[in-house]
Design a protein around this motif. Structure first.
Motif, mmCIF file in Angstrom:
data_model
loop_
_atom_site.group_PDB
_atom_site.id
_atom_site.type_symbol
_atom_site.label_atom_id
_atom_site.label_comp_id
_atom_site.label_asym_id
_atom_site.label_seq_id
_atom_site.Cartn_x
_atom_site.Cartn_y
_atom_site.Cartn_z
ATOM 1 N N VAL A 277 9.594 -3.312 -1.182
ATOM 2 C CA VAL A 277 8.465 -2.402 -1.004
ATOM 3 C C VAL A 277 8.882 -1.302 -0.037
ATOM 4 O O VAL A 277 9.839 -1.447 0.721
ATOM 5 N N GLN A 278 8.112 -0.197 -0.075
ATOM 6 C CA GLN A 278 8.474 0.938 0.758
ATOM 7 C C GLN A 278 7.222 1.620 1.275
ATOM 8 O O GLN A 278 6.222 1.764 0.564
ATOM 9 N N PRO A 292 -11.992 7.379 -3.584
ATOM 10 C CA PRO A 292 -11.714 6.659 -2.337
ATOM 11 C C PRO A 292 -10.237 6.336 -2.198
ATOM 12 O O PRO A 292 -9.501 6.290 -3.189
ATOM 13 N N LEU A 293 -9.798 6.133 -0.975
ATOM 14 C CA LEU A 293 -8.404 5.818 -0.711
ATOM 15 C C LEU A 293 -7.982 4.539 -1.417
ATOM 16 O O LEU A 293 -6.839 4.419 -1.882
ATOM 17 N N SER A 294 -8.888 3.591 -1.537
ATOM 18 C CA SER A 294 -8.555 2.310 -2.170
ATOM 19 C C SER A 294 -8.352 2.423 -3.675
ATOM 20 O O SER A 294 -7.860 1.478 -4.307
ATOM 21 N N GLY A 299 0.055 3.273 -5.386
ATOM 22 C CA GLY A 299 0.406 2.200 -4.475
ATOM 23 C C GLY A 299 -0.824 1.708 -3.742
ATOM 24 O O GLY A 299 -1.963 1.923 -4.184
ATOM 25 N N ILE A 300 -0.609 1.067 -2.627
ATOM 26 C CA ILE A 300 -1.700 0.558 -1.801
ATOM 27 C C ILE A 300 -1.910 1.533 -0.650
ATOM 28 O O ILE A 300 -1.064 1.669 0.241
ATOM 29 N N GLY A 301 -3.048 2.232 -0.664
ATOM 30 C CA GLY A 301 -3.341 3.189 0.380
ATOM 31 C C GLY A 301 -3.718 2.506 1.680
ATOM 32 O O GLY A 301 -4.652 1.693 1.721
ATOM 33 N N LEU A 302 -3.005 2.811 2.747
ATOM 34 C CA LEU A 302 -3.255 2.186 4.044
ATOM 35 C C LEU A 302 -4.041 3.081 4.979
ATOM 36 O O LEU A 302 -4.924 2.620 5.697
ATOM 37 N N ILE A 327 -1.636 10.904 2.731
ATOM 38 C CA ILE A 327 -1.834 9.492 2.474
ATOM 39 C C ILE A 327 -0.586 8.719 2.896
ATOM 40 O O ILE A 327 0.537 9.114 2.568
ATOM 41 N N VAL A 328 -0.780 7.632 3.634
ATOM 42 C CA VAL A 328 0.284 6.684 3.905
ATOM 43 C C VAL A 328 0.028 5.464 3.034
ATOM 44 O O VAL A 328 -1.048 4.857 3.097
#
Length: 332
Positions: A277-278, A292-294, A299-302, A327-328
């Protein structure tokens, strides 16, 4: 088998002194040849007037060393011929090499280097400047290359010749110079750079480079490594966008490992391109605005950053993404 190590030191002699020593060496060898030819003048024959004067000796020695040889004065005795063969010929080779070396070092080499720098600078844009190619700087370059960056996008600035040799062998553009100077960073086209990584090995030097870089490029993203926690605030005050303290980060990994043996492995995996993963950062795309970010699909937005302020995925700001958000996320 490794070659034997050698000690090297920059010459303290000015250029004119170095050239002067070479000229004196040539004059001394010429005087030696003239002296021996004068002593052995009976072994020479002048086909013009039959008399060998001192001027004839100077003339003959000069044309012999420069390999001109008109044939008007020739050695006839065995001693004169042996002297020309065994002494004058090596002097001739040495003088030619000395002049060629001087011309190359002080004229051709510098002209060639200036021309090459101009050609490189002409197309130098969107590059990454690496100030310091020690252990940390070289690992940063290796990681970026593994992520897909071309080695020729990196401009490595360092004062260590061996470090620059290693960087050049990887395909990087190198400069042996002091990164704290405006002139050096301008030659590296800092105004057209994409970002800059500073790992000078000393906190004070890294902070000074940061201050110089920020003065020349107010909008440039600058990442700097400091080893003393007290220097994190001065590094940010100097203009660093990101400050990394490897000692503090190592402490966080050690503390995390106390709560589980796999947490440190996963965090290391996130930071490396070679992991499963990265952790990446990117701008919000047009089709993601309002979502929404989710709900992002890459990928999975943190976390998202809006106006330089970070918001977690459960914050109210994360309910609807806006244009310009960063976005991270974690991707596979």
């Amino acid at each position: 088998m490794l070659p034997p190590a050698t000690l090297k030191r920059k010459s303290s002699l000015p250029i004119w002194v170095s050239i002067g020593w070479r000229v004196l060496a040539v004059v001394a060898l010429l005087a030696l040849a003239i002296g021996v030819h004068w002593i052995e003048r009976d072994g020479l024959r002048d086909n013009a007037d039959g008399h060998v004067s001192f001027l004839d000796i100077i003339y003959f020695t000069s044309i012999s060393i420069t390999t001109t040889g008109y044939g008007d004065i020739v050695p006839v005795s065995d001693a004169a011929r042996m002297f020309d063969a065994l002494i004058v010929t090596p002097i001739r080779v040495f003088v030619v090499l000395l002049f060629l070396g001087t011309a190359y070092n002080f004229v051709l080499k510098r002209t060639w280097e200036r021309w090459r720098m101009a050609m490189i600078q002409r197309n130098l844009t969107g590059h990454i400047i690496i100030a310091g190619y020690g252990k940390t700087g070289s690992e940063a370059v290796d990681e970026l290359v593994a992520r897909g960056d071309r080695p020729d996008r990196f401009v490595v600035i360092d004062t260590d010749a061996e470090a620059l040799t290693a960087a050049k062998s990887c395909g990087c553009i190198v400069m042996q110079a002091d990164g704290t100077r405006d002139e050096v960073l301008n030659q590296a086209r800092i105004g057209q750079a994409q970002s800059m990584i500073i790992a000078a090995g000393r906190d004070d030097t890294s902070i000074l480079i940061t201050l110089t870089a920020r003065h020349l490029a107010p909008e440039l993203p600058i990442s700097v490594i400091v080893r003393n926690e007290d220097n994190e605030l001065p590094a940010r005050a100097a203009g660093a966008t990101t400050v990394v303290n490897p000692v503090s980060f190592a402490g966080l990994l050690l503390a995390s490992s106390c709560n589980g043996p796999h947490i440190a492995d996963y965090l290391t995996d996130l930071a490396s391109f070679h992991g499963q993963v990265q952790l990446t950062e990117r701008a919000v795309t047009g089709d993601e605005v309002g979502r929404p970010l989710s709900a992002i699909q890459t990928g999975i937005g943190l976390r998202l950053y809006r106006g330089g302020v970070g918001h977690d995925r459960k914050a109210p700001e994360a309910a609807a993404l806006e244009a310009g958000d960063m976005i991270v996320e974690i991707i596979s």
